[in-house]
Design a protein around this motif. Structure first.
Motif: not given
Length: 362
Positions: A117-129, A189-203
């Motif tokens: 919803a915060f216009h994160i491209p799929m390419s960044v989504h793939i790399v970020f995860r 904001t979208g990057v921050a959401l993905l960063s939080l997702a990395l933390i919860t995913s790690g836990c």
């Protein structure tokens, strides 16, 4: 002697059959991963491109479908008052452990899907995860007392740098694509959401690893079922967003599903969003099936290698085929750093966990 000859002959005839079965099984796994997972990335981008702010609806559809499919393997026949009835298998892991994992999995899924919803491209989504190894390493060191090799440390640093370079490059205007029309604040904001997702995913990964270490890894299907089933009531907390997203989905252009569009028989019209949503859910089920089959048959290094290649193919499909762009130098260099770092981390972990041979005393 004749009996031994017959058994040897039978074993020789059975060996080619086993090889053909193994080749067929591995071919099916690769088809599920590259066909299912790459198609899922494509379907996800098409779905979120049409309705970027539909992350909750998308997550709900994925959870319902996964629960129903996983339910088939968790049922067994029992006798009640002399009548056979279908009932849930007795869980091998206490349900309270799954409840903790459910909350973490639910939050991770919502954060990942809401980031669109915060216009994160799929390419960044793939790399970020792919950048969760830094979180996993910190949690493993501080909570589980793990120690890592120098190659693993260097690989994690390389992955982290690659994620940062790819993320920042996507925020800059690209010469190969149209200029960005979205505010930088939305993107961050979208990057921050993905960063939080990395933390919860790690836990979640750390907690799941502790569960498997205590109760055994054969309960992965049980984890898949209960983590999705127990997450469904949590969507009540998102009921307002769900109603709004369903209303927006119902307003998308309608497409004909059936045999004859001109005569409008043997079919019906449906909002186009739901077609993409159904495709996304179907391909995700295929992807999950393939990854779990692969994990149970080959080493962790082979799994990492195949999944890294899969992510590279998904990235190419997203950037080149779907968006008709060449991608920036920062995106491709960041993605390459992530891929190389992931392989280095997996190989370093394999060497680090392999005990050195003992020298026998003479």
């Amino acid at each position: 002697m004749p009996t031994q000859r017959l058994s040897a002959r039978g074993a020789a005839q059975e060996s080619p059959m086993r090889k053909r079965a193994a080749i067929y099984d591995f071919g099916l796994i690769l088809l599920l991963i590259f066909g299912g997972c790459c198609s899922n990335a494509l379907a996800l981008e098409l779905t979120t491109r049409q309705l970027p702010a539909s992350g909750t609806l998308l997550t709900l559809a994925q959870f319902v479908a996964t629960t129903l499919i996983a339910l088939l393997c968790e049922l067994e026949w029992r006798s009640m008052y002399g009548w056979p009835v279908l009932w849930l298998r007795r869980p091998g892991v206490p349900l309270r452990r799954w409840l903790i994992q459910v909350v973490l999995y639910f939050i991770t899924s919502i954060l990942n899907n809401e980031a669109f919803a915060f216009h994160i491209p799929m390419s960044v989504h793939i790399v970020f995860r792919s950048g969760g190894m830094l979180v996993n390493m910190v949690l493993g060191y501080t909570v589980s007392g793990k120690r890592y090799s120098l190659l693993q440390l260097a690989s994690v640093m390389l992955v982290t740098v690659g994620v940062i370079v790819a993320t920042l490059s996507a925020a800059m205007p690209s010469a190969s694509g149209p200029p960005s029309r979205h505010p930088m604040g939305d993107y961050m904001t979208g990057v921050a959401l993905l960063s939080l997702a990395l933390i919860t995913s790690g836990c979640m990964g750390l907690f799941q690893e502790q569960t498997y270490a205590k109760y055994g890894r054969e309960h992965w299907h049980e984890a898949l079922f209960y983590s999705h089933l127990f997450s469904l009531p949590l969507f009540v907390l998102q009921s307002g967003a769900l109603r709004q997203q369903i209303a927006h989905a119902n307003q998308t252009p309608r497409e004909w599903i059936g045999m004859c569009k001109s005569c409008q028989v043997l079919g019906f019209f449906i909002p186009s969003y739901y077609i993409k949503l159904a495709l996304n859910v179907l391909t995700q089920l295929l992807c999950i099936n393939g990854v779990n089959r692969l994990t149970s048959r080959v080493s962790s290094l082979s799994v990492s290698l195949i999944l890294v290649v899969r992510k590279a193919v998904s990235l190419l499909i997203s950037v080149v085929l779907l968006n008709h762009q060449t991608g920036s130098m920062g995106l491709w260099s960041g993605a390459a750093a992530v891929l190389v770092g992931t392989l280095g981390y997996s190989y370093g972990g394999l060497r680090h966990s392999t005990p050195s041979p003992k020298i026998k005393s003479t």
